[in-house]
Design an enzyme around this catalytic site. Sequence first.
Site, PDB file in Angstrom:
ATOM      1  N   CYS A   1       0.796  -1.225   0.000  1.00 47.05           N
ATOM      2  CA  CYS A   1       0.000   0.000   0.000  1.00 47.05           C
ATOM      3  C   CYS A   1       0.829   1.277   0.000  1.00 47.05           C
ATOM      4  O   CYS A   1       0.322   2.333  -0.326  1.00 47.05           O
ATOM      5  CB  CYS A   1      -0.930   0.023   1.198  1.00 47.05           C
TER       6      CYS A   1
ATOM      7  N   ARG B   1      11.596   9.584  -6.183  1.00 50.52           N
ATOM      8  CA  ARG B   1      11.891   8.790  -4.997  1.00 50.52           C
ATOM      9  C   ARG B   1      12.519   7.450  -5.380  1.00 50.52           C
ATOM     10  O   ARG B   1      13.521   7.026  -4.802  1.00 50.52           O
ATOM     11  CB  ARG B   1      10.610   8.551  -4.199  1.00 50.52           C
TER      12      ARG B   1
END
Lengths: 302, 229
Positions: free
Chosen positions: A205, A251
């Site tokens: 998630c 990222r």
Amino acid sequence: MRAAAYSGAGIGEAAAAARDPARWDRVGVVCIVLGLALLYVPTYWDFLFGFWAAESQGHEMLVVAVSAWLLYRRRNEMRDIRSPGRPWTASVMLACGLLAYVVGRHLSQLHINSRIELSSQFLVLLALPLAYRGWRGVRIVWFPLAFLLFAMPLPGELVSSITMPLKQAVSASAVALLGLIGYPVGRTGVIITIGQYQLLVAEACAGLQTMFTLEAVGLLYVNLMNYKSAWRATLMATLAVPTAFMANVVRVVILILVTYHFGDAAGQGFVHGFAGIVLFVVALALLVALNQLVGRVWGNPR
Amino acid sequence: MNSADKVSRRTAVGFSLAMGIAAVTAAIRAPAKVDSNVSPGLELDRLFADRVGIWSLDRYADVFVRPTDRRQKVYGVYDQVLERIYVGDDGSQVMLCVAYGGRQSDGLHVHRPEHCYRSAGFEVAALTRVAIRLADQTVPASRLHAHRPGRSEPITYWTVFGDTVENDPRQVNWMKLRAGMRGEVLDGMLVRVSSIHNDVGRAHQMQSRFADALVRAIDPGYRSRVIGA
């Protein structure tokens, strides 16, 4: 203080109020705030520190605080509009909300479902402006209330059905970018190979929740910019999505580079330490830059 | 204070009173804390036999497999997890994974194979709900095919809540809500059978035969815990 915006001095008495500017009825405000606290302090306490803590995303208190502040900012607008309240419709809505609260709290304490209890706050909060200022009052506070949706836990099925293609796209972009500048990087599905290392792009998630948080930041930014043109606002809100996506690519690129140059331990350290902050800084910087760019094209800073 | 102010205050007081009553009602009706309603005597590694039909437990594989853990919740949801590998007399290998939770909360559906294999980097295809015969009882099960380069894993699984086998997540949610309204919490079990196989159809057939043998080997008194009543 979130309820401060709701209970207002009467507005039907326009003539009497002509010399006496409208003000909030303190007793009413205190009552409402107390009532809301009685209902939802236990709710959020359980959600953040009790059984459901695993479902929380860590930014709920921030979302609630921001919503409360956004409501507080609109208190004068709410006080000054002249629009008849709809106390009966509001009472029905409040009754539904409170029923959902009692049933939902029962279910959440049995550890079965936390969403019904959390959802009840929207009905309860909507009932307040509706009672005093009607649907026009609701329109004034729609954004702060909608923003509160970001404090809701995401349904697991939705998360996994949206996360997978998103994770694929993020890792594909990151790998393509690094391949372009000559790194020995490859990808199968969500597994990235760099040199001798293998990386699985985040857990189930993590990816999407940061996407949602970033979207929240984007929407907040758009709302605070207070654009005069609705088109401009919609454009910026839409741009928040690719911005969040780009931030995620950055990222992953950083994660791959850190792992490649400094080893697996350093990479994992980055994931758990700075990745979140980098994500936010990059997303916000991109959004501000995009805003400047769109402003140039639009020929108007707002 | 004029009359409109009074009306306004009366509404505020009325509303906050209603809120207070709701808060107090919820607090009074709070269900008693139940730590666990794990069925007494239910121990997965005793429930499932070492030898079922032509298959027997792979002793060597046991070393690599996580043992049943009775002290801690596994993945934060389950009370017991059993992971085993069986080898058939015909050389076929079957992986069995059984997860049992005394309290079925919201989090379980995330752990359905179609979700958890995906998040482990597998492509999941051909998810179908089928009825299979297990120990002369029809059980609604799910079949799917998880694959990634170098590994093709057909899977058969089913889920039991209370004493009902139900494989539609929406129905499961509804069942749990209804039980919750009665103040009950259902326990639940997920039984997953899989094998490394390129021929998906044949693998699913073999898994059904294995599952049938597996259930037949269970003490009849406990069968309803595994395939419902």
